[in-house]
Write an enzyme that holds these catalytic residues in place. Structure first.
Site, PDB file in Angstrom:
ATOM      1  N   LYS A  58       0.832  -1.216   0.000  1.00  0.00           N
ATOM      2  CA  LYS A  58       0.000   0.000   0.000  1.00  0.00           C
ATOM      3  C   LYS A  58       0.862   1.260   0.000  1.00  0.00           C
ATOM      4  CE  LYS A  58      -2.490  -2.759  -0.486  1.00  0.00           C
ATOM      5  NZ  LYS A  58      -2.412  -4.211  -0.413  1.00  0.00           N
ATOM      6  N   ALA A 189      -3.027 -12.867 -12.715  1.00  0.00           N
ATOM      7  CA  ALA A 189      -3.839 -11.646 -12.572  1.00  0.00           C
ATOM      8  C   ALA A 189      -4.714 -11.756 -11.333  1.00  0.00           C
ATOM      9  CB  ALA A 189      -4.691 -11.433 -13.820  1.00  0.00           C
ATOM     10  N   VAL A 191      -5.056 -10.784  -7.040  1.00  0.00           N
ATOM     11  CA  VAL A 191      -4.998  -9.495  -6.337  1.00  0.00           C
ATOM     12  C   VAL A 191      -3.561  -8.973  -6.279  1.00  0.00           C
ATOM     13  CG1 VAL A 191      -5.445  -8.338  -4.145  1.00  0.00           C
ATOM     14  CG2 VAL A 191      -7.008 -10.104  -4.950  1.00  0.00           C
ATOM     15  N   ILE A 192      -2.624  -9.834  -5.909  1.00  0.00           N
ATOM     16  CA  ILE A 192      -1.242  -9.381  -5.713  1.00  0.00           C
ATOM     17  C   ILE A 192      -0.623  -8.986  -7.051  1.00  0.00           C
ATOM     18  CG2 ILE A 192       1.070 -10.135  -4.956  1.00  0.00           C
ATOM     19  CD1 ILE A 192      -0.336 -11.731  -2.737  1.00  0.00           C
ATOM     20  N   GLU A 211      -2.186 -14.453 -17.568  1.00  0.00           N
ATOM     21  CA  GLU A 211      -3.091 -15.157 -16.655  1.00  0.00           C
ATOM     22  C   GLU A 211      -3.627 -16.416 -17.335  1.00  0.00           C
ATOM     23  OE1 GLU A 211      -4.435 -15.124 -13.404  1.00  0.00           O
ATOM     24  OE2 GLU A 211      -5.362 -16.904 -14.263  1.00  0.00           O
ATOM     25  N   VAL A 277       1.552 -16.086  -8.510  1.00  0.00           N
ATOM     26  CA  VAL A 277       0.591 -17.143  -8.836  1.00  0.00           C
ATOM     27  C   VAL A 277      -0.099 -17.699  -7.583  1.00  0.00           C
ATOM     28  CG1 VAL A 277       1.729 -17.820 -10.979  1.00  0.00           C
ATOM     29  CG2 VAL A 277       2.442 -18.871  -8.828  1.00  0.00           C
ATOM     30  N   GLY A 278      -0.074 -16.954  -6.509  1.00  0.00           N
ATOM     31  CA  GLY A 278      -0.786 -17.365  -5.310  1.00  0.00           C
ATOM     32  C   GLY A 278       0.136 -17.634  -4.134  1.00  0.00           C
ATOM     33  N   ASP A 319      -3.690 -17.368   7.631  1.00  0.00           N
ATOM     34  CA  ASP A 319      -3.437 -17.944   6.295  1.00  0.00           C
ATOM     35  C   ASP A 319      -3.160 -19.442   6.326  1.00  0.00           C
ATOM     36  OD1 ASP A 319      -3.645 -15.401   5.264  1.00  0.00           O
ATOM     37  OD2 ASP A 319      -1.670 -15.384   4.316  1.00  0.00           O
ATOM     38  N   HIS A 451     -23.613  14.717   3.060  1.00  0.00           N
ATOM     39  CA  HIS A 451     -23.520  15.200   1.672  1.00  0.00           C
ATOM     40  C   HIS A 451     -22.491  16.320   1.593  1.00  0.00           C
ATOM     41  CE1 HIS A 451     -24.681  16.399  -2.340  1.00  0.00           C
ATOM     42  NE2 HIS A 451     -24.700  17.657  -1.916  1.00  0.00           N
TER      43      HIS A 451
HETATM   44  P1  FAD Z   1       1.866 -14.221   8.292  1.00  0.00           P
HETATM   45  O1  FAD Z   1       1.627 -12.774   8.177  1.00  0.00           O
HETATM   46  O2  FAD Z   1       2.428 -14.936   7.128  1.00  0.00           O
HETATM   47  O3  FAD Z   1       2.803 -14.422   9.575  1.00  0.00           O
HETATM   48  C1  FAD Z   1       3.257 -15.672   9.972  1.00  0.00           C
HETATM   49  C2  FAD Z   1       4.451 -15.497  10.895  1.00  0.00           C
HETATM   50  O4  FAD Z   1       4.762 -16.748  11.483  1.00  0.00           O
HETATM   51  C3  FAD Z   1       5.710 -15.014  10.191  1.00  0.00           C
HETATM   52  O5  FAD Z   1       6.283 -13.949  10.889  1.00  0.00           O
HETATM   53  C4  FAD Z   1       6.604 -16.251  10.187  1.00  0.00           C
HETATM   54  O6  FAD Z   1       7.985 -15.931  10.205  1.00  0.00           O
HETATM   55  C5  FAD Z   1       6.181 -16.916  11.487  1.00  0.00           C
HETATM   56  N1  FAD Z   1       6.469 -18.358  11.556  1.00  0.00           N
HETATM   57  C6  FAD Z   1       6.182 -19.298  10.624  1.00  0.00           C
HETATM   58  N2  FAD Z   1       6.554 -20.520  11.053  1.00  0.00           N
HETATM   59  C7  FAD Z   1       7.107 -20.348  12.276  1.00  0.00           C
HETATM   60  C8  FAD Z   1       7.683 -21.222  13.227  1.00  0.00           C
HETATM   61  N3  FAD Z   1       7.740 -22.560  13.050  1.00  0.00           N
HETATM   62  N4  FAD Z   1       8.193 -20.682  14.364  1.00  0.00           N
HETATM   63  C9  FAD Z   1       8.132 -19.350  14.584  1.00  0.00           C
HETATM   64  N5  FAD Z   1       7.584 -18.493  13.732  1.00  0.00           N
HETATM   65  C10 FAD Z   1       7.064 -18.977  12.594  1.00  0.00           C
HETATM   66  N6  FAD Z   1      -4.073  -9.052   3.100  1.00  0.00           N
HETATM   67  C11 FAD Z   1      -5.008  -8.124   3.349  1.00  0.00           C
HETATM   68  O7  FAD Z   1      -5.920  -8.378   4.140  1.00  0.00           O
HETATM   69  N7  FAD Z   1      -4.957  -6.884   2.769  1.00  0.00           N
HETATM   70  C12 FAD Z   1      -3.990  -6.550   1.888  1.00  0.00           C
HETATM   71  O8  FAD Z   1      -3.967  -5.434   1.386  1.00  0.00           O
HETATM   72  C13 FAD Z   1      -2.988  -7.509   1.592  1.00  0.00           C
HETATM   73  N8  FAD Z   1      -1.985  -7.209   0.754  1.00  0.00           N
HETATM   74  C14 FAD Z   1      -0.999  -8.131   0.524  1.00  0.00           C
HETATM   75  C15 FAD Z   1       0.017  -7.797  -0.348  1.00  0.00           C
HETATM   76  C16 FAD Z   1       1.040  -8.699  -0.594  1.00  0.00           C
HETATM   77  C17 FAD Z   1       2.160  -8.309  -1.532  1.00  0.00           C
HETATM   78  C18 FAD Z   1       1.044  -9.960   0.075  1.00  0.00           C
HETATM   79  C19 FAD Z   1       2.162 -10.934  -0.143  1.00  0.00           C
HETATM   80  C20 FAD Z   1       0.026 -10.302   0.938  1.00  0.00           C
HETATM   81  C21 FAD Z   1      -1.015  -9.389   1.168  1.00  0.00           C
HETATM   82  N9  FAD Z   1      -2.079  -9.695   2.019  1.00  0.00           N
HETATM   83  C22 FAD Z   1      -3.069  -8.770   2.242  1.00  0.00           C
HETATM   84  C23 FAD Z   1      -2.175 -11.005   2.700  1.00  0.00           C
HETATM   85  C24 FAD Z   1      -1.720 -10.873   4.146  1.00  0.00           C
HETATM   86  O9  FAD Z   1      -0.398 -10.390   4.176  1.00  0.00           O
HETATM   87  C25 FAD Z   1      -1.837 -12.204   4.845  1.00  0.00           C
HETATM   88  O10 FAD Z   1      -3.182 -12.657   4.746  1.00  0.00           O
HETATM   89  C26 FAD Z   1      -1.469 -12.114   6.317  1.00  0.00           C
HETATM   90  O11 FAD Z   1      -0.163 -11.617   6.513  1.00  0.00           O
HETATM   91  C27 FAD Z   1      -1.589 -13.485   6.986  1.00  0.00           C
HETATM   92  O12 FAD Z   1      -1.355 -13.324   8.348  1.00  0.00           O
HETATM   93  P2  FAD Z   1      -0.879 -14.533   9.262  1.00  0.00           P
HETATM   94  O13 FAD Z   1      -0.705 -13.943  10.616  1.00  0.00           O
HETATM   95  O14 FAD Z   1      -1.792 -15.676   9.100  1.00  0.00           O
HETATM   96  O15 FAD Z   1       0.535 -15.002   8.675  1.00  0.00           O
HETATM   97  P1  AMP Z   2      -4.224 -15.514  -6.667  1.00  0.00           P
HETATM   98  O1  AMP Z   2      -4.234 -16.968  -6.268  1.00  0.00           O
HETATM   99  O2  AMP Z   2      -5.537 -14.812  -6.539  1.00  0.00           O
HETATM  100  O3  AMP Z   2      -3.095 -14.758  -6.051  1.00  0.00           O
HETATM  101  O4  AMP Z   2      -3.934 -15.475  -8.226  1.00  0.00           O
HETATM  102  C1  AMP Z   2      -2.897 -16.147  -8.851  1.00  0.00           C
HETATM  103  C2  AMP Z   2      -3.245 -16.317 -10.319  1.00  0.00           C
HETATM  104  O5  AMP Z   2      -2.128 -16.876 -11.013  1.00  0.00           O
HETATM  105  C3  AMP Z   2      -4.441 -17.227 -10.566  1.00  0.00           C
HETATM  106  O6  AMP Z   2      -5.456 -16.508 -11.227  1.00  0.00           O
HETATM  107  C4  AMP Z   2      -3.867 -18.344 -11.439  1.00  0.00           C
HETATM  108  O7  AMP Z   2      -4.771 -18.748 -12.452  1.00  0.00           O
HETATM  109  C5  AMP Z   2      -2.637 -17.688 -12.065  1.00  0.00           C
HETATM  110  N1  AMP Z   2      -1.621 -18.662 -12.517  1.00  0.00           N
HETATM  111  C6  AMP Z   2      -1.123 -19.726 -11.823  1.00  0.00           C
HETATM  112  N2  AMP Z   2      -0.179 -20.396 -12.552  1.00  0.00           N
HETATM  113  C7  AMP Z   2      -0.058 -19.729 -13.745  1.00  0.00           C
HETATM  114  C8  AMP Z   2       0.745 -19.901 -14.935  1.00  0.00           C
HETATM  115  N3  AMP Z   2       1.635 -20.897 -15.056  1.00  0.00           N
HETATM  116  N4  AMP Z   2       0.602 -18.997 -15.952  1.00  0.00           N
HETATM  117  C9  AMP Z   2      -0.273 -17.979 -15.857  1.00  0.00           C
HETATM  118  N5  AMP Z   2      -1.067 -17.768 -14.758  1.00  0.00           N
HETATM  119  C10 AMP Z   2      -0.974 -18.623 -13.728  1.00  0.00           C
END
Ligand code: FAD
Ligand code: AMP
Length: 479
Positions: A58, A189, A191-192, A211, A277-278, A319, A451
């Site tokens: 962001k 294509a 969100v990321i 995509e 790709v996810g 996650d 408004h």
């Molecule tokens: P994480 O944030 O992944 O944290 C997990 C933590 O656990 C990490 O610090 C890791 O080091 C630690 N850990 C793992 N295994 C161990 C272990 N065995 N021992 C000790 N520590 C460990 N989400 C949104 O809602 N809004 C957004 O705008 C958004 N933008 C994003 C943009 C990008 C580029 C990316 C990559 C993600 C984005 N997300 C967004 C997704 C969001 O970041 C995740 O959903 C969120 O961080 C998940 O939180 P979490 O606490 O489950 O895990």
């Molecule tokens: P998301 O899971 O929402 O972050 O999106 C990842 C996107 O990557 C999905 O829409 C997938 O269809 C796409 N994707 C995964 N593998 C491939 C690939 N080999 N070539 C093109 N797109 C892909």
């Protein structure tokens, strides 16, 4: 002798740090273990979200949007911005400062709330016992009545495109480019991919998004997704659907990407390739064979609706468990779990999880889409409001998009709200609150909105459900 806690949280991302702080607030003796190291090998709390996810993306989206507005739109409103330049290192440094302030903020909150922190790796054994190894390699045995796993997720890698240092990057690398690449390829294509593609597109890269699916943003309401695709193409992003990447070759300072689409095998050459790709759940080296925690077929930790795993006293949130990979979804799960440990009875309302794509225009939604309702055979009515009819949007020189309210045809209860336009990441909160309280479209229509605001668009869309919007003409008006 193991050190004993009421609750041990493994992971200090948004799901874990919310859980740990609330547990401590509720009087539980709490520890949080996290292994994240920043690019200087220093421990940093906040997980993916603060370090390489929500916040840094962001920071770059906001900065690049300001640049794009100054370059493309300021002249419309009588501001002449000549000689505009980008200083990428300053932009990246500002992002890093925000990240560092926030990660230190979490450390401060842990301290202020009395959460004991352990910087290193946790391995979970049977009976809620944890083997902790510090970054220096020192080991310690910890024991708790309850464990909350919040170990998050990591980017998916695809064999044809292994991540390199600078030419083929994942989302983390795409947040740290040192200059604007002339040609940037994005695989995926989602969100990321769209957010990071937007950043560099605004800063001047020629962005090509490949995509594999034929459908654009399949989880987004189809009308909104169509509008989004139109706007992104207008901004110059070359989004190719049905294009599956099959290989990548690094040649000197360029990367050649091979892909196939309906017409056959093709290739494109880029200065940088972003693989988006996810993400996949992360449980590497976490579960000892006797832990009792099981994974589902997709690698997520198996949990029930209350986030209990198969092991007694062990919960998992964020996650690493099923559901959308969104920071706020994990935060709510983390809070629910520790509050239930403390004897309260909250639930997470999975029907009211807002989702946002922070492109411009922003896409935001909560609840069901039209295509979902159709597939389920549910009867519904919609009301829409185009941002082009909003006085405030006109004043702001930003009239792209629409707001749509979907209500149950019989009860008028709101089933979903879908938005595309400026600031919809903020506007969607009003819809979430309405749905959380079980509001009908009429309830929203009877609510007073200030408004002139963009949020009046939500009011009008709710009124449009019964054909009573003032600023849109409707054929379905009921007396
Ligand atoms: P994480 O944030 O992944 O944290 C997990 C933590 O656990 C990490 O610090 C890791 O080091 C630690 N850990 C793992 N295994 C161990 C272990 N065995 N021992 C000790 N520590 C460990 N989400 C949104 O809602 N809004 C957004 O705008 C958004 N933008 C994003 C943009 C990008 C580029 C990316 C990559 C993600 C984005 N997300 C967004 C997704 C969001 O970041 C995740 O959903 C969120 O961080 C998940 O939180 P979490 O606490 O489950 O895990
Ligand atoms: P998301 O899971 O929402 O972050 O999106 C990842 C996107 O990557 C999905 O829409 C997938 O269809 C796409 N994707 C995964 N593998 C491939 C690939 N080999 N070539 C093109 N797109 C892909």
């Amino acid at each position: 002798m193991a050190t004993k806690f009421d609750v041990i949280v493994i992971g200090a991302g948004p799901a874990g740090y919310h859980a740990a702080i609330r547990a401590a607030q509720l009087g539980l003796k709490t520890a949080c273990i996290d292994k994240w190291l920043d690019s200087n090998d220093k421990p940093a709390y906040g997980g993916t979200c603060l370090n390489v996810g929500c916040i840094p993306s962001k920071a770059l989206l906001d900065a690049s949007h300001k640049f794009s507005e100054a370059k493309n739109d300021f002249a419309d409103i009588g501001i002449i911005s000549k000689g505009l330049e980008i200083d990428v290192p300053v932009m990246i440094a500002r992002k890093d400062t925000i990240v560092s302030n926030l990660t230190k903020g979490v450390a401060g909150l842990f301290k202020a709330n009395g959460v004991t922190t352990f910087e290193g790796t946790a391995i979970l054994h049977a009976g809620c016992s944890v083997e902790f190894t510090s970054h220096k390699g020192d080991k310690e045995s910890l024991q708790a009545d309850h464990i909350v796993i919040a170990t998050g997720s990591v980017p998916v890698e695809i064999p044809p495109c292994p991540i390199t240092d600078d030419l083929i990057v994942d989302s983390t690398g795409a947040l740290d480019l040192s200059a604007v690449p002339k040609r940037l390829g994005v695989i995926g294509a989602g969100v990321i991919g769209l957010e990071l593609g937007s950043v560099w597109n605004r800063l001047g890269s020629k962005v090509v998004v490949l995509e594999a699916l034929d459908e654009f943003l399949p989880l987004v309401d189809a009308q909104v997704a169509r509008e989004a695709l139109k706007q992104f193409k207008k901004q110059g992003m070359d989004i190719r659907l049905g294009a599956r990447v099959t290989g990548a070759e690094v040649k000197g300072k360029k990367v050649k990407v091979l892909y196939s689409d309906a017409e056959g095998e093709k290739s494109e050459t880029f200065d940088v390739l972003v693989v988006a790709v996810g993400r996949k759940p992360y449980t590497q080296d976490l579960l000892a064979p006797d832990s009792g925690v099981t994974l589902d077929e997709r690698g997520y930790i198996y949990v029930n609706d209350l986030c209990s795993t198969d092991a007694p006293g062990v919960y998992a949130v964020g996650d690493v468990v099923r559901g959308p990979m969104l920071a706020h979804k994990g935060m709510e799960e983390g809070l629910m779990v520790v509050e239930r440990i403390a004897g309260k009875k909250p639930l997470v309302n999975y029907d009211c999880v807002p989702a946002v794509v922070y492109t411009h225009p922003e896409i935001a939604w909560v609840g069901k889409s039209e295509q979902e309702l159709k597939a389920n055979g549910e009867q519904y009515v919609t009301g829409s409001f185009p941002m082009a009819a909003s006085g405030r949007a006109m004043a702001a020189n930003d009239t792209v998009g629409l707001i749509k309210v979907i209500a149950d045809a019989q009860t008028d209860r709101i089933l979903g709200v879908h938005m595309i336009g400026a600031h919809t990441s903020e506007l969607i909160a009003e819809a979430v609150i309405a749905m959380e309280f079980g509001a009908s479209a009429e309830d929203l229509g009877l609510t007073m909105f200030a408004h002139p605001t963009l949020s009046e668009g939500l009011h009008e869309a709710a009124l449009a459900v019964s054909g009573h919007a003032i600023h849109v003409v409707s054929k379905k008006r009921k007396k």
